[in-house]
Motif scaffolding. Structure first.
Motif, PDB file in Angstrom:
ATOM      1  N   LYS A 250       0.840  -1.207   0.000  1.00 17.29           N
ATOM      2  CA  LYS A 250       0.000   0.000   0.000  1.00 17.29           C
ATOM      3  C   LYS A 250       0.873   1.255   0.000  1.00 17.29           C
ATOM      4  CE  LYS A 250      -4.047   2.109   0.468  1.00 17.29           C
ATOM      5  NZ  LYS A 250      -4.978   1.691   1.509  1.00 17.29           N
ATOM      6  N   GLY A 376      -7.370  -3.593   1.285  1.00 18.60           N
ATOM      7  CA  GLY A 376      -6.770  -3.837   2.590  1.00 18.60           C
ATOM      8  C   GLY A 376      -7.533  -4.775   3.491  1.00 18.60           C
ATOM      9  N   ASP A 381      -3.320  -8.613   5.169  1.00 19.39           N
ATOM     10  CA  ASP A 381      -3.574  -7.271   5.708  1.00 19.39           C
ATOM     11  C   ASP A 381      -3.948  -7.356   7.184  1.00 19.39           C
ATOM     12  OD1 ASP A 381      -3.190  -5.946   3.194  1.00 19.39           O
ATOM     13  OD2 ASP A 381      -5.162  -6.658   2.583  1.00 19.39           O
ATOM     14  N   THR A 466      -7.810   1.460   5.242  1.00 20.43           N
ATOM     15  CA  THR A 466      -6.986   0.684   4.311  1.00 20.43           C
ATOM     16  C   THR A 466      -7.657   0.549   2.951  1.00 20.43           C
ATOM     17  OG1 THR A 466      -7.941  -1.441   4.967  1.00 20.43           O
ATOM     18  CG2 THR A 466      -6.030  -0.666   6.229  1.00 20.43           C
ATOM     19  N   SER A 486      -1.668   2.040   4.914  1.00 19.31           N
ATOM     20  CA  SER A 486      -1.441   0.596   4.958  1.00 19.31           C
ATOM     21  C   SER A 486      -2.037   0.025   6.237  1.00 19.31           C
ATOM     22  CB  SER A 486       0.062   0.302   4.926  1.00 19.31           C
ATOM     23  OG  SER A 486       0.629   0.564   6.206  1.00 19.31           O
TER      24      SER A 486
END
Length: 507
Positions: A250, A376, A381, A466, A486
């Motif tokens: 990210k 995300g 993640d 995210t 992120s």
């Protein structure tokens, strides 16, 4: 800031020489199946040019093709094509969901007839995911329309949901289409995948051409299996250097979008290569390709390699043939990044290219954190977020919402042990940190949705998310402020109540 995180602006990209080359490199073409890989070397049969001749007397000269150009050439049954050329492409997979499916079906029936059949019932994938867990009657009706169409057309891959009260009671239901496509084996190198969703470009992580299309185009594809596409020129992003343990994909894509702007790749292919990209997992590559549309990109693509093949081993038994850019391929521009010098980033409201270092935003007070979406909300993640919570040993200071992308991700959150945790799962770590209980898998509040959508911003709050877009109203309230980040940065921010550089907890 750019000079401190990437090469100086004067050398951030290299404009490639677009003159024709008489000697294009000949790559190895590999037929890849779930069992074995057979490579055949194609040898050059072109004789050396004896003397220089003027272009007017040279005749037709074959030139090197980019990865994207090769896929479209194969799909259009051509040996050569050039950016800007319009070609009829044979489609391998068409995906649609509950938001766009009803419209696409309506156009299909209007243009091909009420009793028309889709071109291939095994190449149409229908995934309800956007407005699912809601009492909104129109949203629920959309899923009913999908079901009726799939029954009528005998669609093989329809991931239905009937029991909205308990998603686990729906064995066919998957969740977010872009993650489900990968998990269910619909993404294969060298193929063309089209979907009625702008983030269909996520599938480019598998070395295929994947892009979003509108309902009208989808209606045409349903009837013919073809679509007229303009060949995009390619931007190449070379990312080298060891990935710092506080960065995720990210951060890489936010860096790129911040560098070239939300219009910097308009109708262009974005090809990602380099040692850093090669080191990324498939889920991280998906994150990278997922947000190319936020730069205006037509598609994003990562060349297939052993990481790709390993991921696909038990997901598909259909043969596929990866392709790669020729050595003499012509790229519109080339950008080079030393990833080891990058820092954690955020995109401030209200644009994905409003890039800033996370540490520069440490005084921004937030109201909530959202971890989820096609960008995300994958297993890795949540593992990343759990890593930050575990390292801190603290509780969150703002409501922290967790929305797994798919049913499989939800199960992973509750079953996979987090490395270094002594066997604890993500769900246990999230509970100890005071997060909300992981919600039913879907797109959730990423795009707002009906007012009763879980974690929707119904007030003008500040959120670290995210997800992939932070335009006004994207996650609900039009005055809400969304900071894209992120999972590392989102988790760190949840622990402090401010936008926070994750290095505070990871170093």
């Amino acid at each position: 800031m750019a000079s401190s995180t990437i090469f100086p602006s004067s050398s951030a990209f290299i404009k490639k020489d677009v003159s024709l080359s008489a000697f294009s490199s000949q790559p190895s073409f590999c037929l890849k199946s779930s069992k074995k890989r057979v490579c055949k070397k194609i040898a050059s049969v072109m004789a050396p040019q004896q003397s220089e001749r003027k272009p007017s007397t040279t005749g037709s000269v074959k030139t090197g093709l980019t990865l994207t150009e090769k896929i479209l050439a194969r799909a259009s049954e051509k040996t050569q094509l050039v950016p800007g050329e319009n070609v009829w492409v044979n489609v391998d997979i068409l995906m649609t969901h509950d938001v766009c499916g009803p419209g696409a079906f309506g156009i299909f029936k209007k243009e091909f007839g009420e009793n028309a059949k889709v071109w291939d019932r095994e190449k149409v994938v229908i995934i309800p995911d956007h407005y699912i867990f809601t009492t909104d009657e129109r949203a629920n009706r959309n899923v009913d329309i999908l079901r009726d169409f799939c029954t009528e057309q005998n669609i093989k891959y329809f991931y239905d949901i009937k029991d909205l009260g308990n998603f686990k009671a729906n064995p066919d239901y998957k969740g977010v289409c872009h993650v489900a496509l990968a998990q269910e084996g619909h993404c294969r190198p060298g193929e063309v995948l089209l979907g009625t969703d702008s983030h269909t470009c996520t599938a480019g992580a598998f070395g295929q051409f994947a892009t979003g299309i509108g309902n009208t185009d989808a209606g045409f594809v349903l009837g013919t299996g073809k679509l007229l596409l303009k060949v995009p020129p390619t931007l190449r992003f070379v990312m080298d250097g060891e990935m710092p343990d506080y960065l995720l994909a990210k951060d890489l894509i936010l860096q790129i979008i911040g560098e070239i702007s939300v219009a910097g790749a308009t109708y262009k292919a974005m090809e990602f290569v380099g040692t850093t990209v090669e080191s990324l997992t498939m889920e991280e590559r998906m994150t990278l390709c997922n947000m190319v549309v936020e730069a205006g990109g037509k598609n994003g693509v990562v060349p297939a390699d052993n990481t790709t093949y390993k991921y696909l081993e038990e997901k598909t038994n259909l043969p596929y043939e990866p392709v790669y850019s020729d050595g003499q391929a012509r790229f519109l521009q080339e950008y080079r990044f030393d990833v080891s010098k990058l820092e954690p980033l955020v995109a401030k409201p209200h644009s994905p290219d409003n890039r800033a270092l996370a540490r520069e935003c440490k005084d921004v007070k937030i109201d909530r954190v959202y971890i989820g979406s096609c960008t995300g909300g994958k297993t890795e993640d949540f593992m990343a977020a759990a890593k930050v919570f575990l390292a801190s040993g603290k509780k969150v200071k703002v409501p922290t919402f967790l929305v797994p992308a798919t049913q499989k991700v939800w199960m992973d959150v509750y079953s996979l042990p987090v490395p270094g945790s002594g066997g604890k799962t993500c769900s246990q770590i999230f509970e100890e940190a005071g997060c909300d209980t992981p919600a039913s898998p879907s797109c959730g509040a990423c795009l707002g949705g009906p007012r009763d959508t879980y974690a929707r911003m119904n007030e003008p709050q500040v959120c670290v998310s995210t997800t992939n877009r932070n335009f006004p109203g994207r996650m609900g309230h039009k005055e809400g402020q969304v900071y894209l980040a992120s999972p590392y940065t989102a988790a760190a921010s949840a622990l402090t109540g401010f936008v926070t550089d994750p290095r505070e907890f990871l170093q």
